[in-house]
Design a protein around this motif. Structure first.
Motif, PDB file in Angstrom:
ATOM      1  N   PRO A 139      -0.117  -6.534  -7.655  1.00  0.00           N
ATOM      2  CA  PRO A 139       0.486  -5.235  -7.959  1.00  0.00           C
ATOM      3  C   PRO A 139       0.649  -4.352  -6.733  1.00  0.00           C
ATOM      4  O   PRO A 139       1.655  -3.648  -6.593  1.00  0.00           O
ATOM      5  CB  PRO A 139      -0.488  -4.621  -8.974  1.00  0.00           C
ATOM      6  CG  PRO A 139      -1.107  -5.808  -9.644  1.00  0.00           C
ATOM      7  CD  PRO A 139      -1.252  -6.826  -8.564  1.00  0.00           C
ATOM      8  N   GLY A 140      -0.331  -4.391  -5.816  1.00  0.00           N
ATOM      9  CA  GLY A 140      -0.210  -3.612  -4.592  1.00  0.00           C
ATOM     10  C   GLY A 140       0.940  -4.087  -3.729  1.00  0.00           C
ATOM     11  O   GLY A 140       1.677  -3.280  -3.139  1.00  0.00           O
ATOM     12  N   MET A 179       3.058   4.417  -7.796  1.00  0.00           N
ATOM     13  CA  MET A 179       3.441   3.283  -8.637  1.00  0.00           C
ATOM     14  C   MET A 179       2.241   2.442  -9.039  1.00  0.00           C
ATOM     15  O   MET A 179       2.140   1.990 -10.185  1.00  0.00           O
ATOM     16  CB  MET A 179       4.474   2.422  -7.902  1.00  0.00           C
ATOM     17  CG  MET A 179       5.851   3.056  -7.830  1.00  0.00           C
ATOM     18  SD  MET A 179       7.121   1.954  -7.129  1.00  0.00           S
ATOM     19  CE  MET A 179       6.668   2.034  -5.393  1.00  0.00           C
ATOM     20  N   LEU A 180       1.317   2.248  -8.103  1.00  0.00           N
ATOM     21  CA  LEU A 180       0.141   1.442  -8.419  1.00  0.00           C
ATOM     22  C   LEU A 180      -0.760   2.159  -9.410  1.00  0.00           C
ATOM     23  O   LEU A 180      -1.341   1.532 -10.309  1.00  0.00           O
ATOM     24  CB  LEU A 180      -0.629   1.113  -7.138  1.00  0.00           C
ATOM     25  CG  LEU A 180      -1.753   0.075  -7.261  1.00  0.00           C
ATOM     26  CD1 LEU A 180      -1.235  -1.217  -7.876  1.00  0.00           C
ATOM     27  CD2 LEU A 180      -2.376  -0.184  -5.897  1.00  0.00           C
ATOM     28  N   ALA A 181      -0.878   3.481  -9.288  1.00  0.00           N
ATOM     29  CA  ALA A 181      -1.681   4.250 -10.243  1.00  0.00           C
ATOM     30  C   ALA A 181      -1.076   4.179 -11.639  1.00  0.00           C
ATOM     31  O   ALA A 181      -1.799   4.049 -12.639  1.00  0.00           O
ATOM     32  CB  ALA A 181      -1.789   5.707  -9.784  1.00  0.00           C
ATOM     33  N   ILE A 182       0.250   4.259 -11.720  1.00  0.00           N
ATOM     34  CA  ILE A 182       0.919   4.140 -13.017  1.00  0.00           C
ATOM     35  C   ILE A 182       0.671   2.761 -13.613  1.00  0.00           C
ATOM     36  O   ILE A 182       0.394   2.622 -14.812  1.00  0.00           O
ATOM     37  CB  ILE A 182       2.432   4.407 -12.869  1.00  0.00           C
ATOM     38  CG1 ILE A 182       2.673   5.873 -12.509  1.00  0.00           C
ATOM     39  CG2 ILE A 182       3.170   4.041 -14.159  1.00  0.00           C
ATOM     40  CD1 ILE A 182       4.118   6.195 -12.188  1.00  0.00           C
ATOM     41  N   TYR A 183       0.761   1.733 -12.777  1.00  0.00           N
ATOM     42  CA  TYR A 183       0.498   0.380 -13.255  1.00  0.00           C
ATOM     43  C   TYR A 183      -0.917   0.263 -13.807  1.00  0.00           C
ATOM     44  O   TYR A 183      -1.125  -0.277 -14.905  1.00  0.00           O
ATOM     45  CB  TYR A 183       0.699  -0.630 -12.124  1.00  0.00           C
ATOM     46  CG  TYR A 183       0.121  -1.987 -12.463  1.00  0.00           C
ATOM     47  CD1 TYR A 183       0.809  -2.855 -13.307  1.00  0.00           C
ATOM     48  CD2 TYR A 183      -1.132  -2.377 -11.987  1.00  0.00           C
ATOM     49  CE1 TYR A 183       0.276  -4.086 -13.651  1.00  0.00           C
ATOM     50  CE2 TYR A 183      -1.674  -3.609 -12.328  1.00  0.00           C
ATOM     51  CZ  TYR A 183      -0.976  -4.451 -13.160  1.00  0.00           C
ATOM     52  OH  TYR A 183      -1.521  -5.659 -13.514  1.00  0.00           O
ATOM     53  N   GLU A 184      -1.903   0.748 -13.049  1.00  0.00           N
ATOM     54  CA  GLU A 184      -3.288   0.654 -13.494  1.00  0.00           C
ATOM     55  C   GLU A 184      -3.490   1.390 -14.815  1.00  0.00           C
ATOM     56  O   GLU A 184      -4.185   0.912 -15.714  1.00  0.00           O
ATOM     57  CB  GLU A 184      -4.225   1.247 -12.427  1.00  0.00           C
ATOM     58  CG  GLU A 184      -4.234   0.506 -11.106  1.00  0.00           C
ATOM     59  CD  GLU A 184      -4.903  -0.847 -11.193  1.00  0.00           C
ATOM     60  OE1 GLU A 184      -5.560  -1.123 -12.213  1.00  0.00           O
ATOM     61  OE2 GLU A 184      -4.765  -1.638 -10.251  1.00  0.00           O
ATOM     62  N   VAL A 229      -5.771   6.725 -10.001  1.00  0.00           N
ATOM     63  CA  VAL A 229      -5.345   7.188  -8.676  1.00  0.00           C
ATOM     64  C   VAL A 229      -6.339   6.763  -7.611  1.00  0.00           C
ATOM     65  O   VAL A 229      -5.959   6.335  -6.512  1.00  0.00           O
ATOM     66  CB  VAL A 229      -5.171   8.724  -8.665  1.00  0.00           C
ATOM     67  CG1 VAL A 229      -4.933   9.230  -7.247  1.00  0.00           C
ATOM     68  CG2 VAL A 229      -4.007   9.126  -9.569  1.00  0.00           C
ATOM     69  N   ALA A 230      -7.642   6.862  -7.919  1.00  0.00           N
ATOM     70  CA  ALA A 230      -8.670   6.479  -6.955  1.00  0.00           C
ATOM     71  C   ALA A 230      -8.556   5.000  -6.599  1.00  0.00           C
ATOM     72  O   ALA A 230      -8.606   4.621  -5.418  1.00  0.00           O
ATOM     73  CB  ALA A 230     -10.054   6.787  -7.511  1.00  0.00           C
ATOM     74  N   ALA A 231      -8.410   4.155  -7.611  1.00  0.00           N
ATOM     75  CA  ALA A 231      -8.272   2.722  -7.364  1.00  0.00           C
ATOM     76  C   ALA A 231      -7.004   2.422  -6.578  1.00  0.00           C
ATOM     77  O   ALA A 231      -7.003   1.584  -5.665  1.00  0.00           O
ATOM     78  CB  ALA A 231      -8.264   1.965  -8.689  1.00  0.00           C
ATOM     79  N   ALA A 232      -5.910   3.108  -6.930  1.00  0.00           N
ATOM     80  CA  ALA A 232      -4.649   2.895  -6.220  1.00  0.00           C
ATOM     81  C   ALA A 232      -4.760   3.334  -4.763  1.00  0.00           C
ATOM     82  O   ALA A 232      -4.268   2.650  -3.850  1.00  0.00           O
ATOM     83  CB  ALA A 232      -3.524   3.665  -6.913  1.00  0.00           C
ATOM     84  N   PHE A 233      -5.425   4.471  -4.534  1.00  0.00           N
ATOM     85  CA  PHE A 233      -5.564   4.985  -3.167  1.00  0.00           C
ATOM     86  C   PHE A 233      -6.387   4.033  -2.301  1.00  0.00           C
ATOM     87  O   PHE A 233      -6.019   3.735  -1.152  1.00  0.00           O
ATOM     88  CB  PHE A 233      -6.222   6.365  -3.183  1.00  0.00           C
ATOM     89  CG  PHE A 233      -6.381   6.967  -1.818  1.00  0.00           C
ATOM     90  CD1 PHE A 233      -5.330   7.627  -1.207  1.00  0.00           C
ATOM     91  CD2 PHE A 233      -7.586   6.860  -1.130  1.00  0.00           C
ATOM     92  CE1 PHE A 233      -5.468   8.178   0.061  1.00  0.00           C
ATOM     93  CE2 PHE A 233      -7.738   7.397   0.137  1.00  0.00           C
ATOM     94  CZ  PHE A 233      -6.670   8.061   0.736  1.00  0.00           C
ATOM     95  N   VAL A 247      -9.053  -2.231 -11.343  1.00  0.00           N
ATOM     96  CA  VAL A 247      -7.984  -3.052 -10.785  1.00  0.00           C
ATOM     97  C   VAL A 247      -7.669  -4.061 -11.864  1.00  0.00           C
ATOM     98  O   VAL A 247      -8.506  -4.888 -12.209  1.00  0.00           O
ATOM     99  CB  VAL A 247      -8.397  -3.763  -9.486  1.00  0.00           C
ATOM    100  CG1 VAL A 247      -7.356  -4.795  -9.114  1.00  0.00           C
ATOM    101  CG2 VAL A 247      -8.547  -2.759  -8.346  1.00  0.00           C
ATOM    102  N   VAL A 248      -6.486  -3.982 -12.428  1.00  0.00           N
ATOM    103  CA  VAL A 248      -6.149  -4.825 -13.562  1.00  0.00           C
ATOM    104  C   VAL A 248      -5.457  -6.077 -13.075  1.00  0.00           C
ATOM    105  O   VAL A 248      -4.459  -6.029 -12.364  1.00  0.00           O
ATOM    106  CB  VAL A 248      -5.232  -4.063 -14.551  1.00  0.00           C
ATOM    107  CG1 VAL A 248      -4.931  -4.937 -15.757  1.00  0.00           C
ATOM    108  CG2 VAL A 248      -5.900  -2.768 -14.975  1.00  0.00           C
TER     109      VAL A 248
END
Length: 239
Positions: free
Chosen positions: A96-97, A138-143, A164-168, A228-229
């Motif tokens: 996803p990243g 985009m990654l935060a939305i995905y998660e 957001v934290a995981a995406a960041f 992280v999915v």
């Protein structure tokens, strides 16, 4: 992208670049057709997009990953998912990243060039900044989306803050490789103009470099049971 008058980019890279770009687009079409035309749908549209965008930078490797992890027989998917090792799970979870970064490049680079945005006289810096911001969003939305509903076995998704934290964290680790790659190209006069195929090919390679530096962060998040999915196999009901 600003570029010196003389470039060290070899001529042979041009046909290599266009060949790989063409193969990548064919792989995008293959995965998209498999999902939407052949109706091998996943339990999350977000996950379907992850597999499709993985081909933007992995090319033929995305097909191999998709056939092994993204498309599975409905009667064996759950058992196959249970047998997936930690290394394989992390490798899939980092996709996803990569997809977010690839799409962010397609948006940010033309936009920065169109508006003529520069920092310290270079378009590279605002490109990096905008790509990072878009990738985090985009990654935060995905998660957030992929962690909810039937796909993850939850009644509701994770909090926006956790997503957001995981995406960041993921994007920050990813950018160690991606930004490092762009700086390496720039300071060695290997950064072609954005209207050349070699530029986009080198950005594809940069996304792959970013996967390698993002891998440890995703692995840590998975071990710490943070958000992280892992994109599910077709027909599976969890990660």
């Amino acid at each position: 992208m600003d570029m010196p008058m003389s470039s060290a980019v070899p001529d042979w890279l041009t046909p290599v670049a266009w060949t790989y770009i063409t193969m990548s687009l064919v792989c995008v079409a293959f995965i998209a057709s498999d999902i939407y035309l052949l109706r091998r749908r996943h339990l999350s549209v977000a996950t379907e997009l992850v597999w499709i965008t993985s081909a933007l930078y992995l090319g033929p490797l995305a097909i191999a990953a998709y056939l092994r992890h993204g498309r599975a027989d409905l009667t064996t998917a759950a058992n196959a998912a249970d047998s997936t090792g930690e290394a394989e799970s992390t490798a899939v979870a980092v996709l996803p990243g990569g997809g977010a970064s690839a799409v962010a490049h397609l948006i940010a680079v033309p936009l920065v060039v169109a508006v003529g945005w520069t920092i310290a006289g270079l378009a590279m810096w605002p490109m990096m900044l905008l790509i990072a911001v878009l990738a985090v969003v985009m990654l935060a939305i995905y998660e957030r989306v992929a962690s909810s509903g039937q796909f993850a076995g939850r009644r509701r998704g994770i909090s926006i803050g956790a997503a957001v934290a995981a995406a960041f964290i993921t994007v920050a680790a990813f950018d160690v490789g991606m930004v490092g790659w762009m700086l390496l190209l720039h300071f060695n006069d290997l950064m072609p103009p954005v209207d050349e195929g070699t530029f986009w090919f080198l950005m594809q390679m940069g996304v792959i470099v970013g996967l390698s530096t993002g891998y440890p962060a995703v692995q840590w998040l998975l071990r710490r049971h943070r958000t992280v999915v892992v994109p599910e196999r077709a027909g599976s009901t969890g990660t």
